[in-house]
Enzyme design. Structure first.
Site, PDB file in Angstrom:
ATOM      1  N   SER A  66       1.861   0.902   3.657  1.00 56.62           N
ATOM      2  CA  SER A  66       0.901   2.039   3.681  1.00 56.62           C
ATOM      3  C   SER A  66      -0.340   1.394   3.258  1.00 56.62           C
ATOM      4  O   SER A  66      -1.459   2.165   3.886  1.00 56.62           O
ATOM      5  CB  SER A  66       1.401   3.217   2.874  1.00 56.62           C
ATOM      6  OG  SER A  66       1.370   2.856   1.612  1.00 56.62           O
ATOM      7  N   THR A  68      -1.985  -1.205   4.052  1.00 53.82           N
ATOM      8  CA  THR A  68      -2.277  -2.070   4.986  1.00 53.82           C
ATOM      9  C   THR A  68      -2.316  -1.895   6.858  1.00 53.82           C
ATOM     10  O   THR A  68      -2.746  -2.656   7.673  1.00 53.82           O
ATOM     11  CB  THR A  68      -1.757  -3.414   4.913  1.00 53.82           C
ATOM     12  OG1 THR A  68      -0.352  -3.455   5.108  1.00 53.82           O
ATOM     13  CG2 THR A  68      -2.066  -4.174   3.424  1.00 53.82           C
ATOM     14  N   CYS A 104      -8.876   7.868   3.011  1.00 49.14           N
ATOM     15  CA  CYS A 104      -8.553   6.571   2.058  1.00 49.14           C
ATOM     16  C   CYS A 104      -9.312   6.461   1.109  1.00 49.14           C
ATOM     17  O   CYS A 104     -10.624   5.909   1.510  1.00 49.14           O
ATOM     18  CB  CYS A 104      -8.267   5.436   3.000  1.00 49.14           C
ATOM     19  SG  CYS A 104      -7.740   3.895   1.948  1.00 49.14           S
ATOM     20  N   LYS A 274       0.191  13.837  -1.156  1.00 50.77           N
ATOM     21  CA  LYS A 274       0.934  13.004  -2.160  1.00 50.77           C
ATOM     22  C   LYS A 274       1.812  13.393  -3.109  1.00 50.77           C
ATOM     23  O   LYS A 274       1.641  14.447  -3.583  1.00 50.77           O
ATOM     24  CB  LYS A 274      -0.158  11.787  -2.922  1.00 50.77           C
ATOM     25  CG  LYS A 274      -1.109  11.343  -1.849  1.00 50.77           C
ATOM     26  CD  LYS A 274      -0.472  10.328  -0.665  1.00 50.77           C
ATOM     27  CE  LYS A 274      -1.830   9.632   0.068  1.00 50.77           C
ATOM     28  NZ  LYS A 274      -0.988   9.045   1.176  1.00 50.77           N
ATOM     29  N   MET A 314      -3.677   4.902  -4.925  1.00 49.42           N
ATOM     30  CA  MET A 314      -4.560   5.058  -3.863  1.00 49.42           C
ATOM     31  C   MET A 314      -5.707   5.729  -4.294  1.00 49.42           C
ATOM     32  O   MET A 314      -5.764   6.500  -5.419  1.00 49.42           O
ATOM     33  CB  MET A 314      -3.967   6.341  -3.051  1.00 49.42           C
ATOM     34  CG  MET A 314      -2.587   5.959  -2.422  1.00 49.42           C
ATOM     35  SD  MET A 314      -1.290   6.294  -3.469  1.00 49.42           S
ATOM     36  CE  MET A 314      -0.954   7.849  -3.528  1.00 49.42           C
TER      37      MET A 314
END
Length: 392
Positions: A66, A68, A104, A274, A314
């Site tokens: 996740s 990359t 991100c 998440k 993250m």
């Protein structure tokens, strides 16, 4: 038999925080992919090498995790008082799917450097030496982010001594400010509660803090789901049943937050929300062998992304952690000892990270004006990516 030859597209491969991805300028994409839709998704899937039933991304630029399997599209700002628009696509590994529902936070650290190096920031805003403040419009979630990019001799400075757990080598520090990650039109706590009782069929009933800050996130206590909070990737990612339990919790939490109407919709919304679990400080050995002492952290957090335990944290989840920690009474705040927590250092599988949040209670509603953390970024490769001309 004749075959359509490959086409080449200008691209930059960059690390940002503990992630890496393929960056594009919008105007460099083939015309069919300059607009959202099937052509863009098909192109980016092929760039990354998805879907890959082997789970390796051998025939693409992805890294089969996740962290990359990511793509970024940057363009001149469409919103006043900003420099660039930043659009992020989380690419599924084994499915023909790109999730555009969230940001991100790690790759955000690379956006400013890419924008400067590609001439997308007005020269008048760039110091010869010093810090350039790049104003980023995060187009997935319509939020402002300010990245402070070090400059030297008119160029982005990428090298330095800043160490980031989860990244092997030091680099220049990039401070990232997430401005008003929850605006007044949104509910920071979609259920209206700091803590909810979340009942998940086949799993159990336990306390959860469900927050929308940085990225929608579901926090549960580690002990309530049978963990210590010191786990590394192998302890969870190798357990198929555990991963399914986490996905079930995530799906029911998403419905509880109003993000989906039917549990099955969670399958097409893999990037958000998440799910993370928290615990009070404990000592443990990180994935690199580094000892993390209970005295060095305020709490421990483990988070899953795209169905797997993340190797570090993250960036957007760190925003949620910092915000929830700053609000007395959430599970994150209580795991950190409760009370006033304008900044916390939390332990994750690769080490530790400090994040600060400015939160206040206004008219019985919690608001957060800014969340700040430090990351680093650098260019890994630049040139062109090649894909078959008939793949999009």
């Amino acid at each position: 038999m004749s075959f359509v030859p490959q086409v080449k597209i200008p691209a930059t491969y960059m690390r940002g925080g503990t992630s890496k991805g393929v960056f594009f300028s919008l105007t460099d994409l083939p015309e069919a992919a300059q607009q959202p839709g099937a052509a863009r998704d098909a192109l980016l899937l092929r760039v990354i090498g998805s879907p890959d039933p082997y789970g390796k991304h051998t025939d693409g630029m992805g890294g089969a995790t996740s962290s990359t399997s990511k793509t970024v599209i940057i363009s001149k700002a469409t919103v006043a008082d900003h420099d660039v628009d930043y659009l992020f696509g989380q690419v599924a590994i084994d499915k023909p799917f790109i999730d555009w529902s969230g940001n991100c936070g790690n790759l955000t650290a690379a956006v400013g450097a890419f924008a400067i190096s590609n001439g997308l920031v007005e020269a008048s805003r760039l110091p010869e030496n010093g810090i350039a403040k790049v104003r980023i419009w995060q187009a997935n979630i319509n939020k402002t982010i300010v990245a402070q990019i070090p400059m030297r001799n008119g160029q982005v400075q990428e090298t330095g001594l800043f160490e980031l757990d989860g990244v092997t080598f030091p680099a220049a520090e990039v401070e990232v400010e997430f401005i008003a990650p929850v605006d007044g039109k949104e509910a920071m706590f979609p259920t209206g509660n700091l803590i909810d009782e979340l009942e998940v069929p086949g799993v159990g009933c336990f306390k959860a803090t469900m927050i929308n800050a940085g990225i929608p996130t579901i926090f549960v206590n580690a002990e309530s789901i049978g963990y210590q909070g010191t786990e590394l990737q192998d302890a969870i990612n190798g357990d198929v049943q555990a991963l399914q339990r986490f996905e079930t919790i995530r799906a029911y939490g998403a419905k509880h937050m109003g993000l989906i109407q039917d549990i099955q919709e969670a399958q097409t919304r893999q990037h958000t929300p998440k799910i993370a679990f928290v615990s009070p400080p404990k000592s443990y050995e990180s994935s690199s062998g580094k000892e993390v002492s209970a005295n060095d952290v305020d709490l421990l957090v483990r988070a899953l992304s795209m169905g797997k335990l993340h190797h570090a944290m993250m960036g957007t989840a760190a925003v949620a952690i910092g915000t929830a920690a700053a609000i007395p009474g959430t599970l994150v705040n209580l795991a950190a000892g409760g009370g006033d927590k304008p900044a916390v250092r939390f332990g994750h599988p690769s080490g530790t990270l400090k994040v600060g949040a400015e939160a206040s209670l206004n008219n019985s509603e919690w608001q957060v004006s800014k969340v700040v953390m430090s990351r680093s970024a650098r260019v890994l490769m630049e040139g062109w990516v090649r894909v078959p001309g008939d793949c999009f």
